[in-house]
Design an enzyme around this catalytic site. Structure first.
Site, mmCIF file in Angstrom:
data_model
loop_
_atom_site.group_PDB
_atom_site.id
_atom_site.type_symbol
_atom_site.label_atom_id
_atom_site.label_comp_id
_atom_site.label_asym_id
_atom_site.label_seq_id
_atom_site.Cartn_x
_atom_site.Cartn_y
_atom_site.Cartn_z
ATOM 1 N N HIS A 77 0.836 -1.190 0.000
ATOM 2 C CA HIS A 77 0.000 0.000 0.000
ATOM 3 C C HIS A 77 0.875 1.246 0.000
ATOM 4 O O HIS A 77 2.059 1.206 0.362
ATOM 5 C CB HIS A 77 -0.923 -0.010 1.211
ATOM 6 C CG HIS A 77 -2.014 -1.023 1.103
ATOM 7 N ND1 HIS A 77 -3.012 -1.132 2.040
ATOM 8 C CD2 HIS A 77 -2.280 -1.974 0.167
ATOM 9 C CE1 HIS A 77 -3.840 -2.089 1.679
ATOM 10 N NE2 HIS A 77 -3.406 -2.629 0.552
ATOM 11 N N GLU A 79 0.876 3.864 1.924
ATOM 12 C CA GLU A 79 1.382 4.219 3.254
ATOM 13 C C GLU A 79 2.574 3.352 3.624
ATOM 14 O O GLU A 79 3.567 3.836 4.171
ATOM 15 C CB GLU A 79 0.279 4.046 4.321
ATOM 16 C CG GLU A 79 -0.970 4.847 4.055
ATOM 17 C CD GLU A 79 -2.037 4.084 3.277
ATOM 18 O OE1 GLU A 79 -3.226 4.361 3.509
ATOM 19 O OE2 GLU A 79 -1.696 3.224 2.444
ATOM 20 N N CYS A 105 -5.824 1.129 5.754
ATOM 21 C CA CYS A 105 -6.356 -0.163 6.184
ATOM 22 C C CYS A 105 -5.750 -0.499 7.553
ATOM 23 O O CYS A 105 -4.885 0.226 8.060
ATOM 24 C CB CYS A 105 -5.994 -1.236 5.162
ATOM 25 S SG CYS A 105 -4.234 -1.682 5.156
ATOM 26 N N CYS A 108 -1.856 -0.876 7.455
ATOM 27 C CA CYS A 108 -1.197 0.430 7.366
ATOM 28 C C CYS A 108 -1.356 1.201 8.670
ATOM 29 O O CYS A 108 -0.421 1.876 9.118
ATOM 30 C CB CYS A 108 -1.744 1.229 6.194
ATOM 31 S SG CYS A 108 -1.268 0.531 4.591
#
Length: 149
Positions: A77, A79, A105, A108
């Protein structure tokens, strides 16, 4: 009219997202401290591996809904990539803020907590209540961005 700092950083995160190689969603993130950009990230496969836009998406093939079974996605992801890039280059991010195109999420969120980031600003929601509740429990400010008028 001159944009606010939040508007400015969200706009940059949106631009970073244009590098995404995900077939489902383009996501970008930037980590900022003292109004300085420290690191950026977008969603895509690990360095040197084939990207989903080249070989396809397993989650799409299996018709897995958004926000579920992230462990079988080959991509990181945005992040995660921003945090990893900071670590790779020795850039301290503790006390910083992260500006994301989408709400983090749970995975993260856990990384954001352990990285010492103190504020999360996201442009769009994401279907992951556990991520939100963990950020709240850790005392990390989570804001859904609204463009200043």
């Amino acid at each position: 009219m001159r944009p606010s700092w939040d508007d400015y950083f969200i706009d940059i995160a949106k631009h970073v997202a244009t590098r995404s190689t995900c077939l489902r969603r383009y996501v970008g993130a930037i980590i900022v401290k003292d109004k300085r950009i420290l690191s950026t990230g977008y969603n895509g496969a690990p360095r040197g591996l084939a990207h989903c836009n080249e070989i396809g998406c397993l989650r799409e093939k299996l018709d897995i809904p958004s926000g579920q079974r992230q462990e079988i996605c080959r991509g990181l992801h945005a992040e995660q990539n921003a945090i990893v890039q900071a670590a790779l280059h020795g850039v301290p991010i503790q006390g910083g803020q992260i500006f994301c195109t989408h709400q983090p999420c749970v995975t993260c969120a856990k990384m954001i907590i352990n990285a010492g980031i103190v504020r999360v600003v996201c442009a769009e929601e994401y279907p992951d209540e556990l991520g939100c509740s963990m950020l709240a429990e850790a005392g990390i400010e989570l804001e859904l961005w609204h463009k200043d008028s």
